[in-house]
Design a protein around this motif. Sequence first.
Motif, PDB file in Angstrom:
ATOM      1  N   UNK A  74       6.236 -19.120 -24.572  1.00  0.00           N
ATOM      2  CA  UNK A  74       5.921 -19.830 -23.342  1.00  0.00           C
ATOM      3  C   UNK A  74       4.850 -19.089 -22.550  1.00  0.00           C
ATOM      4  N   UNK A  75       4.958 -17.756 -22.533  1.00  0.00           N
ATOM      5  CA  UNK A  75       3.946 -16.959 -21.850  1.00  0.00           C
ATOM      6  C   UNK A  75       2.573 -17.139 -22.472  1.00  0.00           C
ATOM      7  N   UNK A  76       2.524 -17.152 -23.808  1.00  0.00           N
ATOM      8  CA  UNK A  76       1.253 -17.394 -24.489  1.00  0.00           C
ATOM      9  C   UNK A  76       0.683 -18.760 -24.166  1.00  0.00           C
ATOM     10  N   UNK A  77       1.563 -19.757 -24.058  1.00  0.00           N
ATOM     11  CA  UNK A  77       1.124 -21.117 -23.728  1.00  0.00           C
ATOM     12  C   UNK A  77       0.575 -21.171 -22.312  1.00  0.00           C
ATOM     13  N   UNK A  78       1.264 -20.515 -21.379  1.00  0.00           N
ATOM     14  CA  UNK A  78       0.833 -20.527 -19.980  1.00  0.00           C
ATOM     15  C   UNK A  78      -0.511 -19.794 -19.820  1.00  0.00           C
ATOM     16  N   UNK A  79      -0.639 -18.629 -20.464  1.00  0.00           N
ATOM     17  CA  UNK A  79      -1.893 -17.872 -20.380  1.00  0.00           C
ATOM     18  C   UNK A  79      -3.045 -18.680 -20.981  1.00  0.00           C
ATOM     19  N   UNK A  80      -2.790 -19.333 -22.107  1.00  0.00           N
ATOM     20  CA  UNK A  80      -3.827 -20.144 -22.753  1.00  0.00           C
ATOM     21  C   UNK A  80      -4.253 -21.304 -21.860  1.00  0.00           C
ATOM     22  N   UNK A  81      -3.287 -22.024 -21.288  1.00  0.00           N
ATOM     23  CA  UNK A  81      -3.615 -23.136 -20.397  1.00  0.00           C
ATOM     24  C   UNK A  81      -4.375 -22.650 -19.166  1.00  0.00           C
TER      25      UNK A  81
END
Length: 340
Positions: A74-81
């Motif tokens: 989820x952290x990777x998804x948030x950082x990417x977005x």
Amino acid sequence: MVSFHSSQPLTNNTPLCYSINSPPFAFKPTIASAYFSSIFGSLGLLSNLIAFVVLLKSFRRTHSRSRSSFLIFLGGLVVTDFMGLLVTSSIVISFHVTHFNWRELDPDCHFCNFMGMSMVFYGLCPLLLGAAMALERFIAGTVSMVLMVWLIAGCIALLPLINVGSYHMQMPGSWCFFNISSKGNDLVFSLLFSLVGLVCIAVSFLLNTISVVTLIKVCCGEDRSQRRRDGEIEMMVQLILIMVIASICWCPLLVFIAQTVLSKVPLQIRSLLLWIRFATWNQILDPWAYILFRRAVLKGIFPRLDWSRGSIMTLYPSLGSTIRRFTRPSLTSTVSLDET
């Protein structure tokens, strides 16, 4: 009102990214586009920033290996977005405010290629991360896939630099994207982008469905020594929401690209702009799937529910017995889930 025509004639030495649409374009300056882009970008950045803070606090409190792995995804998804919105919105807003001339600022297409790669990279990453998260939940183990997802998306984004596809200026002149065409390598890259996205959504749907059925089997099992499954159910709900958001936001664009290049019809600029804006809502809605659908939030909304009981399914014993009756013959074995 935007005019979809270039005010500058093309010459034989025109750089590739301006060979189809060459700025400057004839249009009336309007502040509406700047306001829309600014509000849209700010809302997305704020949403992802809030989600990152909430995730960081949750990661520090969790003692479950399974949940820690899920929070990393989820952290990777948030950082990417967040980075995707920061990069693309900065360029689009700057154009709408200053109306700079791309050919004067970027005569060799380096800036245009950078934005095109950013659009592809930050577009594919959420879809690939969604599929990776579904796979991680399916095998119920700690799998380090975030870096691999970024690597795959980065390699695809770099393909036009080796002549597999090409990045071009797009109407109304505020952004660059790959050339959606049914000719040569542009056809290959267009189909690659579309199919990778659609396959990611299909894989997420398949694995999440199997994981949900397995989780229902475990939660409704007759083994009362099983520990709390609320955490697993919470993660599955969030993952399913992320999948639904990605499907709704991205499927129209992915299908539109595939349909355009396969049917060999002229590209519909207005439809492309519509579906691109539709797809970018994914970056705003993703973080709210976690922010709003957490046990801490649900406890505040439904304070009368006994959240300390063995499982969410035990709150509804009649429902649990019904599901158990229908799922008992459907699965011969279940996937082992991590426990706190």
